[in-house]
Write a protein that holds these residues in place. Structure first.
Motif, PDB file in Angstrom:
ATOM      1  N   THR A 274      81.178  73.975  41.406  1.00  0.00           N
ATOM      2  CA  THR A 274      79.919  73.582  40.767  1.00  0.00           C
ATOM      3  C   THR A 274      79.843  74.124  39.348  1.00  0.00           C
ATOM      4  O   THR A 274      79.864  75.340  39.136  1.00  0.00           O
ATOM      5  CB  THR A 274      78.709  74.103  41.567  1.00  0.00           C
ATOM      6  OG1 THR A 274      78.837  73.675  42.935  1.00  0.00           O
ATOM      7  CG2 THR A 274      77.401  73.574  40.976  1.00  0.00           C
ATOM      8  N   GLN A 275      79.817  73.215  38.375  1.00  0.00           N
ATOM      9  CA  GLN A 275      79.615  73.541  36.957  1.00  0.00           C
ATOM     10  C   GLN A 275      80.519  74.699  36.500  1.00  0.00           C
ATOM     11  O   GLN A 275      80.054  75.646  35.867  1.00  0.00           O
ATOM     12  CB  GLN A 275      78.144  73.865  36.688  1.00  0.00           C
ATOM     13  CG  GLN A 275      77.225  72.671  36.923  1.00  0.00           C
ATOM     14  CD  GLN A 275      75.775  72.992  36.623  1.00  0.00           C
ATOM     15  OE1 GLN A 275      75.281  74.077  36.951  1.00  0.00           O
ATOM     16  NE2 GLN A 275      75.073  72.050  35.996  1.00  0.00           N
ATOM     17  N   LEU A 276      81.783  74.593  36.815  1.00  0.00           N
ATOM     18  CA  LEU A 276      82.734  75.634  36.439  1.00  0.00           C
ATOM     19  C   LEU A 276      83.045  75.541  34.937  1.00  0.00           C
ATOM     20  O   LEU A 276      83.438  74.489  34.436  1.00  0.00           O
ATOM     21  CB  LEU A 276      84.024  75.495  37.247  1.00  0.00           C
ATOM     22  CG  LEU A 276      84.999  76.677  37.160  1.00  0.00           C
ATOM     23  CD1 LEU A 276      84.401  77.909  37.829  1.00  0.00           C
ATOM     24  CD2 LEU A 276      86.337  76.323  37.806  1.00  0.00           C
ATOM     25  N   VAL A 277      82.879  76.656  34.237  1.00  0.00           N
ATOM     26  CA  VAL A 277      83.142  76.731  32.802  1.00  0.00           C
ATOM     27  C   VAL A 277      84.211  77.795  32.579  1.00  0.00           C
ATOM     28  O   VAL A 277      84.045  78.947  32.984  1.00  0.00           O
ATOM     29  CB  VAL A 277      81.878  77.087  31.999  1.00  0.00           C
ATOM     30  CG1 VAL A 277      82.195  77.198  30.505  1.00  0.00           C
ATOM     31  CG2 VAL A 277      80.790  76.039  32.235  1.00  0.00           C
ATOM     32  N   GLY A 278      85.317  77.392  31.958  1.00  0.00           N
ATOM     33  CA  GLY A 278      86.411  78.323  31.727  1.00  0.00           C
ATOM     34  C   GLY A 278      86.483  78.779  30.293  1.00  0.00           C
ATOM     35  O   GLY A 278      85.664  78.394  29.447  1.00  0.00           O
ATOM     36  N   GLY A 304      93.046  69.861  30.408  1.00  0.00           N
ATOM     37  CA  GLY A 304      92.339  70.874  31.183  1.00  0.00           C
ATOM     38  C   GLY A 304      92.694  70.900  32.652  1.00  0.00           C
ATOM     39  O   GLY A 304      92.068  71.640  33.420  1.00  0.00           O
ATOM     40  N   ARG A 305      93.713  70.123  33.061  1.00  0.00           N
ATOM     41  CA  ARG A 305      94.090  70.093  34.479  1.00  0.00           C
ATOM     42  C   ARG A 305      94.475  71.477  34.979  1.00  0.00           C
ATOM     43  O   ARG A 305      93.958  71.964  35.991  1.00  0.00           O
ATOM     44  CB  ARG A 305      95.286  69.157  34.705  1.00  0.00           C
ATOM     45  CG  ARG A 305      95.100  67.731  34.321  1.00  0.00           C
ATOM     46  CD  ARG A 305      96.298  66.898  34.755  1.00  0.00           C
ATOM     47  NE  ARG A 305      97.550  67.596  34.540  1.00  0.00           N
ATOM     48  CZ  ARG A 305      98.337  67.413  33.499  1.00  0.00           C
ATOM     49  NH1 ARG A 305      98.000  66.561  32.558  1.00  0.00           N
ATOM     50  NH2 ARG A 305      99.480  68.066  33.385  1.00  0.00           N
ATOM     51  N   ARG A 310      93.516  76.855  37.784  1.00  0.00           N
ATOM     52  CA  ARG A 310      93.627  78.315  37.679  1.00  0.00           C
ATOM     53  C   ARG A 310      92.253  78.974  37.709  1.00  0.00           C
ATOM     54  O   ARG A 310      92.098  80.081  38.223  1.00  0.00           O
ATOM     55  CB  ARG A 310      94.395  78.681  36.410  1.00  0.00           C
ATOM     56  CG  ARG A 310      95.851  78.239  36.444  1.00  0.00           C
ATOM     57  CD  ARG A 310      96.554  78.466  35.121  1.00  0.00           C
ATOM     58  NE  ARG A 310      96.875  79.877  34.931  1.00  0.00           N
ATOM     59  CZ  ARG A 310      97.965  80.468  35.400  1.00  0.00           C
ATOM     60  NH1 ARG A 310      98.837  79.787  36.115  1.00  0.00           N
ATOM     61  NH2 ARG A 310      98.191  81.746  35.166  1.00  0.00           N
ATOM     62  N   GLY A 311      91.251  78.302  37.152  1.00  0.00           N
ATOM     63  CA  GLY A 311      89.891  78.827  37.227  1.00  0.00           C
ATOM     64  C   GLY A 311      89.362  78.811  38.649  1.00  0.00           C
ATOM     65  O   GLY A 311      88.710  79.763  39.100  1.00  0.00           O
ATOM     66  N   ALA A 316      92.485  82.380  36.077  1.00  0.00           N
ATOM     67  CA  ALA A 316      92.015  82.255  34.700  1.00  0.00           C
ATOM     68  C   ALA A 316      90.548  82.673  34.646  1.00  0.00           C
ATOM     69  O   ALA A 316      89.793  82.452  35.607  1.00  0.00           O
ATOM     70  CB  ALA A 316      92.173  80.817  34.208  1.00  0.00           C
ATOM     71  N   PRO A 317      90.116  83.302  33.540  1.00  0.00           N
ATOM     72  CA  PRO A 317      88.728  83.751  33.434  1.00  0.00           C
ATOM     73  C   PRO A 317      87.759  82.571  33.359  1.00  0.00           C
ATOM     74  O   PRO A 317      88.074  81.529  32.793  1.00  0.00           O
ATOM     75  CB  PRO A 317      88.713  84.555  32.126  1.00  0.00           C
ATOM     76  CG  PRO A 317      89.844  83.988  31.326  1.00  0.00           C
ATOM     77  CD  PRO A 317      90.895  83.619  32.323  1.00  0.00           C
ATOM     78  N   VAL A 318      86.609  82.741  33.970  1.00  0.00           N
ATOM     79  CA  VAL A 318      85.563  81.713  33.909  1.00  0.00           C
ATOM     80  C   VAL A 318      84.294  82.328  33.341  1.00  0.00           C
ATOM     81  O   VAL A 318      84.007  83.513  33.526  1.00  0.00           O
ATOM     82  CB  VAL A 318      85.288  81.101  35.295  1.00  0.00           C
ATOM     83  CG1 VAL A 318      86.519  80.378  35.816  1.00  0.00           C
ATOM     84  CG2 VAL A 318      84.852  82.162  36.298  1.00  0.00           C
ATOM     85  N   ALA A 319      83.523  81.510  32.632  1.00  0.00           N
ATOM     86  CA  ALA A 319      82.283  81.968  32.003  1.00  0.00           C
ATOM     87  C   ALA A 319      81.051  81.587  32.802  1.00  0.00           C
ATOM     88  O   ALA A 319      79.954  82.072  32.517  1.00  0.00           O
ATOM     89  CB  ALA A 319      82.182  81.392  30.587  1.00  0.00           C
ATOM     90  N   GLY A 320      81.233  80.727  33.788  1.00  0.00           N
ATOM     91  CA  GLY A 320      80.082  80.320  34.582  1.00  0.00           C
ATOM     92  C   GLY A 320      80.493  79.371  35.682  1.00  0.00           C
ATOM     93  O   GLY A 320      81.626  78.897  35.743  1.00  0.00           O
TER      94      GLY A 320
END
Length: 531
Positions: A274-278, A304-305, A310-311, A316-320
């Protein structure tokens, strides 16, 4: 088709290999292999992983000495005991992973080992001039925008490939060997490479072209030789035989037998994103994956595949945003993801998917040791039984499951990496470019494993630039462009129907037409039989 460019009736072949044998102890890699290539010809060398292609190319390039057989170059007997001797004779090779010194300039890379000197010192001016000329011959006026004095470490993958080819062409290059040259290129860079190959053909050079992508072989090659189990089993002009017949020569079976159909009906949700932001990608990704479903994530390099997978997995780091697998709600770490029943098959199988110095058995059982012995100990007997079971199931070609993974071909290494996740018994599989650098039979084995996992109640996210793979395997497809979803729906609709809009065409590889994708899809839909 490329076959029309074949050099007809050439008086003297450029390169002739006759009766080439090569064995490594009891393992026979090449047996009585023949190959004849003409001047001004692109000659595709085809075969599944382990067929002997790389061994033959290393013999021609002087990296290996054959046990028997003869070589001729432009009608003269040829003996090459070292790469230096092969280079001096005019035979050059560019490997799948370009050998580039990142800390050196483009000019220093192109002229490496043949630097011009003046008064005993390297003449950098002359080196720059020679490099500009080599890049101009390769890419035309302007050198494709490449600066000979720029650091090679700043180059994109496509430009690194061009620098490696330019280095191979310095001096009298008569035979250029290209080993999987497009495996890590974008569609745009691949098209540029094809233009370079066309230009080199017009210059009269002979190119031995190794590729697992039969569509590009049809695009670029004039002739082919097929190897199977270390033997040459067929040769001819491209266009004189269908690609289906070529694949049959490669594997010894009909193409239809490689990709059987099966029925799948998606069940309950196994993965919710849900609404993943990397950082920096993806921008805002949401998806749901159901039991028995194969979700294709399509798009070019940079869409962005990889960052999305990875997110999701926690690499990989995610912001949200959030990731829900079973009862677990993240973002997660790789350890938490595995514990929750989700596994990732990385695009970088050598760097992240395998312990190359360890055995096949050790790699397959690496992340799950329970059941292999008492009190956490691993007993060789049970471990071997488990490993041999997966080796049979995935058709891993090896002498023994105690063989080091580093000794295997790329396709068989990929099968080992997948076997580790299957042994871990994950419910959700994240597959990132699983067919990169592997042949048709290995792809068939991987697709069979994907179908079997889905049929057993598992769920799969399949991120790939290979639209034909998505067409064969996916129940549903999401197409990414610059990390934004430009299409989402049943595979048939997205790839060949109402959703196959111009914005989708712009972000998909140009190798297949809409009709070809439709043929690959066959009768498969989200609610009907799937390949």
């Amino acid at each position: 088709m490329a076959g029309g460019r074949l050099t007809e009736g050439a008086a003297t072949p450029r390169l002739v290999a006759r009766g080439i044998d090569k064995a490594f102890g009891p393992t026979v890699a090449l047996s009585r292999v023949d190959l004849v290539a003409q001047p001004g010809e692109v000659h595709a060398v085809l075969g599944e992983n382990g067929a002997g292609k790389s061994t033959l190319m290393k013999v021609l390039a002087g990296a290996l000495t054959p046990d028997a057989g003869t070589l001729e170059l432009d009608g003269q007997p040829l003996t090459v005991a070292t790469p230096q001797e092969a280079r001096a004779a005019g035979i050059r090779i560019v490997y799948q992973e370009p050998q580039i010194c990142d800390h050196l300039s483009l000019a220093e890379n192109v002229m490496l080992g043949v630097e011009p000197t003046r008064y005993g010192f390297v003449d950098r001016g002359a080196m720059d001039v020679a490099t500009r000329q080599a890049l101009t011959d390769l890419l035309g006026e302007g050198c494709g925008g490449l600066d000979p004095r720029a650091l090679a470490g700043t180059l994109a993958p496509g430009d690194r490939q061009m620098v490696a080819i330019a280095r191979a062409l310095v001096g009298d290059c008569r035979v250029l060997i290209l080993d999987e040259p497009t495996s890590s290129l974008t569609a745009k860079d691949a098209e540029r490479l094809f233009g370079v190959v066309d230009r080199l053909r017009e210059q009269g050079k002979t190119i031995l072209y190794i590729s697992h992508f039969l569509e590009e072989v049809e695009r670029v090659a004039d002739a082919y030789t097929v190897l199977r189990d270390g033997r040459s089993v067929g040769t001819g002009a491209i266009g004189a035989m269908s690609m289906a017949e070529v694949v049959r020569l490669m594997v010894g079976t009909e193409v239809e037998d490689l990709f059987p159909r099966s029925d799948r009906t998606p069940g309950e949700v196994r993965l919710e994103v849900t609404q993943l932001v990397g950082r920096p990608l993806p921008h805002d990704a949401s998806l749901a994956l159901r039991e028995g479903e194969v979700l294709g994530i399509a798009g070019l390099v940079g869409s962005g595949r990889t960052e999305l997978l990875r997110g999701i997995f926690g690499l990989a780091p995610v912001a949200g945003g959030k990731v829900k697998v079973g009862a677990f709600v993240g973002p997660a770490s790789p350890a938490r993801s595995l514990a929750a029943g989700m596994g990732l098959l990385s695009e970088d199988r050598k760097g992240e998917g395998l312990a190359a110095s360890m055995t096949i058995a050790d790699n397959i059982t690496l992340s799950r040791l329970d059941g292999l012995g008492p009190a956490g100990f691993v007993l060789p007997g049970p471990q071997r039984v488990v490993a041999e079971g997966f080796a049979d199931k995935l058709r891993i070609k090896c002498r023994d499951v105690l063989q080091p993974v580093a000794d295997l071909s790329g396709g068989n290494q990929q099968k080992v990496a997948l076997a580790r996740l299957l042994h871990h018994d994950v419910d959700v599989l994240l597959l990132d470019e699983p067919t990169r650098g592997i042949d048709a039979p290995s792809r068939a084995a991987l697709e069979e494993a994907v179908r079997g996992h889905a049929a057993g109640g598992g769920a799969i996210v399949l991120a790939t630039h290979d639209i034909e793979l998505a067409a064969r395997c996916a129940t549903r497809v999401v197409v990414l462009g610059a990390s934004e979803v430009v299409a989402d729906g049943p595979a048939r609709d997205v790839l060949s129907g109402s959703l196959f809009a111009p914005q989708v065409l712009r972000v998909l590889p140009p190798f297949l037409t809409v009709d070809e994708v439709g043929a690959a899809l066959g009768a498969g839909t989200a609610s009907g039989p799937e390949r």
